[in-house]
Scaffold this active site. Sequence first.
Site, PDB file in Angstrom:
ATOM      1  N   GLY A  25      -7.148   5.650   1.590  1.00 21.41           N
ATOM      2  CA  GLY A  25      -6.832   5.326   0.203  1.00 21.41           C
ATOM      3  C   GLY A  25      -5.765   4.209   0.141  1.00 21.41           C
ATOM      4  N   GLY A  72      -8.900  -7.236   0.850  1.00 20.68           N
ATOM      5  CA  GLY A  72      -8.115  -6.303   0.008  1.00 20.68           C
ATOM      6  C   GLY A  72      -6.845  -7.111  -0.898  1.00 20.68           C
ATOM      7  N   ILE A 109     -12.877   6.215  11.241  1.00 17.33           N
ATOM      8  CA  ILE A 109     -14.260   6.784  10.971  1.00 17.33           C
ATOM      9  C   ILE A 109     -14.868   6.383   9.552  1.00 17.33           C
ATOM     10  CG2 ILE A 109     -15.834   8.891  10.649  1.00 17.33           C
ATOM     11  CD1 ILE A 109     -15.016   8.812  13.360  1.00 17.33           C
ATOM     12  N   ASP A 148     -10.494   1.301   0.191  1.00 20.90           N
ATOM     13  CA  ASP A 148      -9.528   1.975  -0.698  1.00 20.90           C
ATOM     14  C   ASP A 148     -10.012   2.233  -2.107  1.00 20.90           C
ATOM     15  OD1 ASP A 148      -8.236   2.579   1.844  1.00 20.90           O
ATOM     16  OD2 ASP A 148      -6.906   0.756   1.556  1.00 20.90           O
ATOM     17  N   HIS A 173     -12.649  30.749   3.156  1.00 22.42           N
ATOM     18  CA  HIS A 173     -11.904  29.367   3.670  1.00 22.42           C
ATOM     19  C   HIS A 173     -11.397  28.434   2.410  1.00 22.42           C
ATOM     20  CE1 HIS A 173     -15.510  27.737   1.877  1.00 22.42           C
ATOM     21  NE2 HIS A 173     -15.122  26.688   1.515  1.00 22.42           N
TER      22      HIS A 173
HETATM   23  P1  ADP Z   1      -6.040  -6.138   2.782  1.00 18.48           P
HETATM   24  O1  ADP Z   1      -6.366  -7.338   2.284  1.00 18.48           O
HETATM   25  O2  ADP Z   1      -6.934  -5.305   3.342  1.00 18.48           O
HETATM   26  O3  ADP Z   1      -5.121  -5.623   1.825  1.00 18.48           O
HETATM   27  P2  ADP Z   1      -3.613  -6.927   4.440  1.00 18.48           P
HETATM   28  O4  ADP Z   1      -2.652  -6.537   3.340  1.00 18.48           O
HETATM   29  O5  ADP Z   1      -3.092  -6.517   5.735  1.00 18.48           O
HETATM   30  O6  ADP Z   1      -5.073  -6.419   4.133  1.00 18.48           O
HETATM   31  O7  ADP Z   1      -3.700  -8.529   4.109  1.00 18.48           O
HETATM   32  C1  ADP Z   1      -4.680  -9.122   5.050  1.00 18.48           C
HETATM   33  C2  ADP Z   1      -3.838 -10.558   5.374  1.00 18.48           C
HETATM   34  O8  ADP Z   1      -3.747 -11.277   4.038  1.00 18.48           O
HETATM   35  C3  ADP Z   1      -2.598 -10.579   5.976  1.00 18.48           C
HETATM   36  O9  ADP Z   1      -2.706 -10.390   7.351  1.00 18.48           O
HETATM   37  C4  ADP Z   1      -2.056 -11.922   5.631  1.00 18.48           C
HETATM   38  O10 ADP Z   1      -2.925 -12.811   6.503  1.00 18.48           O
HETATM   39  C5  ADP Z   1      -2.556 -12.290   4.273  1.00 18.48           C
HETATM   40  N1  ADP Z   1      -1.512 -11.729   3.362  1.00 18.48           N
HETATM   41  C6  ADP Z   1      -1.242 -10.546   2.643  1.00 18.48           C
HETATM   42  N2  ADP Z   1      -0.160 -10.750   1.941  1.00 18.48           N
HETATM   43  C7  ADP Z   1       0.316 -11.836   1.712  1.00 18.48           C
HETATM   44  C8  ADP Z   1       1.159 -12.594   1.139  1.00 18.48           C
HETATM   45  N3  ADP Z   1       2.166 -11.979   0.377  1.00 18.48           N
HETATM   46  N4  ADP Z   1       1.058 -14.057   1.204  1.00 18.48           N
HETATM   47  C9  ADP Z   1       0.007 -14.565   1.778  1.00 18.48           C
HETATM   48  N5  ADP Z   1      -0.900 -13.988   2.643  1.00 18.48           N
HETATM   49  C10 ADP Z   1      -0.828 -12.725   2.740  1.00 18.48           C
END
Ligand code: ADP
Length: 322
Positions: free
Chosen positions: A173, A105, A253, A130, A218
């Site tokens: 989301g 993400g 889920i 999301d 409902h």
């Molecule tokens: P998603 O990728 O699903 O949005 P997260 O926001 O938890 O999930 O980010 C996943 C991983 O990406 C984090 O645990 C970290 O290792 C890395 N990450 C997130 N934000 C940063 C950032 N600002 N700089 C560098 N790495 C980041």
Amino acid sequence: MSSIHKIGVLTSGGDSPGMNAAIRAIVRTGLDCGFEMYGIHDGYAGLHSNDIVKLSRHSVSDLLNRGGTFLGTARFPEFKDPKVRQESVDVMKKIGLDALVVIGGDGSYMGAKFISELGFPCIGLPGTIDNDIAGTDSTIGFDTALNTAVSCIDKLRDTCSSHKRISVCEVMGHHCGDLAACCAVACGVEAVLVPEVPWTKDEVYASIKNGIDSGKRHAIIVVCENQTDVYQMAKELEALIGLETRATVLGHIQRGGTPSAYDRVLASRMGAYAIELLRKGESGRCIGVKNGELVHEDIVECITKNKHAFMKSTYDLAQVLR
Ligand code: ADP
């Protein structure tokens, strides 16, 4: 053409159905192009600790229909530290990796952005249920999560209608209302609360009361996570309307399960496209799908841009059809 020989792939952040299909496509397309392919376990944590394995065609067999990610994923906040990022790039250089594909993400995209800024070729694929990533109409996993949530809300509807109950259902989301808005249209719910559209409890409660007073058996309210406390909302509605009101948080889920055909195809197309972009010497790009076509854009722009208002019309439709 690029001088890439060895490509690594990792999944990071929250898992989503279709990540395995993406890994499979990346690995098989990469091998087909003559690259050596490597899987990194548990996201950026495995990158930093050198938990990296060589992958063959067979390593990604029997994965296409499996939810989650066989490489594992992790939150690794330490990756925000520039020293940890440099050490991770040093790990990749030490074992001879020349490029990285990151599936995750917007948080994972931040990590990918920094890696490419360190001069290491890196491509991002949107893996999250999301649908909160700007550069794509649909993220890998969104369609599956939507189908899961719709099937759960359909079940709630059956029991609510039988018992003359009200149901307040929280869907995921993060801060994006796409999943909630699409559930609302697909399930014909009475109200949907999303961050993109201002709402007040007074208006929502009045509209639910109006529906019940005019003979509905409902009511279902779909709430995007982070909008309100659904348990509190259920208590307030029960006190106001006098019908038993239950709150349900669908939670994780929605993250699991067999990926839908749409997500498998999307993930496979995006995975193959990542290899194509690396072959063309691209870096710091993230992949999306727009109007059915694969696209790529600067990962920095994608992170900083606001999510498209694609689902606003879906939200409006939900309001009309309720
Ligand atoms: P998603 O990728 O699903 O949005 P997260 O926001 O938890 O999930 O980010 C996943 C991983 O990406 C984090 O645990 C970290 O290792 C890395 N990450 C997130 N934000 C940063 C950032 N600002 N700089 C560098 N790495 C980041």
